[in-house]
Enzyme design. Structure first.
Site, PDB file in Angstrom:
ATOM      1  N   THR A  67      14.320  85.008  40.968  1.00 59.68           N
ATOM      2  CA  THR A  67      15.454  84.591  41.803  1.00 59.68           C
ATOM      3  C   THR A  67      15.827  85.632  42.848  1.00 59.68           C
ATOM      4  O   THR A  67      16.517  85.315  43.814  1.00 59.68           O
ATOM      5  CB  THR A  67      16.707  84.403  40.924  1.00 59.68           C
ATOM      6  OG1 THR A  67      16.966  85.648  40.249  1.00 59.68           O
ATOM      7  CG2 THR A  67      16.516  83.289  39.911  1.00 59.68           C
ATOM      8  N   HIS A  98      24.366  94.007  60.335  1.00 59.72           N
ATOM      9  CA  HIS A  98      25.704  94.388  59.883  1.00 59.72           C
ATOM     10  C   HIS A  98      25.704  95.337  58.700  1.00 59.72           C
ATOM     11  O   HIS A  98      26.636  96.117  58.548  1.00 59.72           O
ATOM     12  CB  HIS A  98      26.511  93.130  59.492  1.00 59.72           C
ATOM     13  CG  HIS A  98      26.911  92.299  60.678  1.00 59.72           C
ATOM     14  ND1 HIS A  98      27.767  91.227  60.576  1.00 59.72           N
ATOM     15  CD2 HIS A  98      26.566  92.389  61.993  1.00 59.72           C
ATOM     16  CE1 HIS A  98      27.940  90.680  61.783  1.00 59.72           C
ATOM     17  NE2 HIS A  98      27.208  91.365  62.657  1.00 59.72           N
TER      18      HIS A  98
HETATM   19  C1  RB5 Z   1      11.978  86.491  34.826  1.00 56.22           C
HETATM   20  O1  RB5 Z   1      11.685  85.374  34.082  1.00 56.22           O
HETATM   21  C2  RB5 Z   1      13.225  86.282  35.669  1.00 56.22           C
HETATM   22  O2  RB5 Z   1      14.346  86.344  34.860  1.00 56.22           O
HETATM   23  C3  RB5 Z   1      13.283  87.309  36.773  1.00 56.22           C
HETATM   24  O3  RB5 Z   1      12.145  87.183  37.564  1.00 56.22           O
HETATM   25  C4  RB5 Z   1      14.446  87.214  37.743  1.00 56.22           C
HETATM   26  O4  RB5 Z   1      14.595  85.927  38.235  1.00 56.22           O
HETATM   27  C5  RB5 Z   1      15.704  87.825  37.330  1.00 56.22           C
HETATM   28  O5  RB5 Z   1      16.683  87.854  38.084  1.00 56.22           O
END
Ligand code: RB5
Length: 150
Positions: A67, A98
């Site tokens: 993510t 910024h």
């Molecule tokens: C791994 O599965 C996942 O948790 C990691 O890649 C990330 O998204 C964490 O923020």
């Protein structure tokens, strides 16, 4: 420019793409892992880049996890690191203009490869505008000094 790179398994594929892309536009990616899709813990890799930026050994870095959230949290624990999660072009531009973001974080499971390349290009090419934004960064430094011992 030299750009430190690290990822976990969720960002491995995109790291490889972006590494090649950075080379193709004349930059020098320094790959600190991970080097395959085996499951690893993102803090173990995020620190490798964040430490270098914090110590001034390297000017810029890119971190990728699934993510982008975990890597952002890790990197922003380090003094002098301004890590920005930019999964879109607007964020990529303004985290430079910024906030002078010295680490770009991308969610490898969120952003497609072509958009990710464009995000990287914008982040690499966009300068910090300074002015009133400099004052705000100085306030962040003051907060860091108050809250961290090292
Ligand atoms: C791994 O599965 C996942 O948790 C990691 O890649 C990330 O998204 C964490 O923020």
């Amino acid at each position: 420019m030299q750009i430190g790179m690290a990822c976990d398994h969720g960002g491995f594929e995109l790291k490889e793409e972006l590494k090649a892309y950075l080379r193709s536009i004349g930059h020098e990616p320094i790959d600190m892992g991970t080097f395959n899709e085996d499951s690893v813990d993102y803090p173990d890799y995020g620190v490798l880049v964040a430490e270098k930026i914090s110590r001034g050994d390297m000017g810029r870095g890119i971190l990728i996890c699934g993510t982008g959230i975990g890597m952002s949290i890790v990197a922003n624990k380090f003094r002098g690191v301004r890590a920005a999660l930019a999964n879109d072009l607007f964020s990529a531009r303004f985290c430079r203009e910024h906030t002078d973001a010295n680490i770009l974080v991308i969610g490898g499971r969120i952003v497609g490869r072509e958009l990710a390349k464009e995000i990287v290009r914008v982040w690499v090419e966009t300068p910090f505008v300074g002015g009133r934004h400099q004052r705000r960064l100085e306030k962040i430094e003051t907060i860091e000094k108050k809250n961290f011992k090292s």
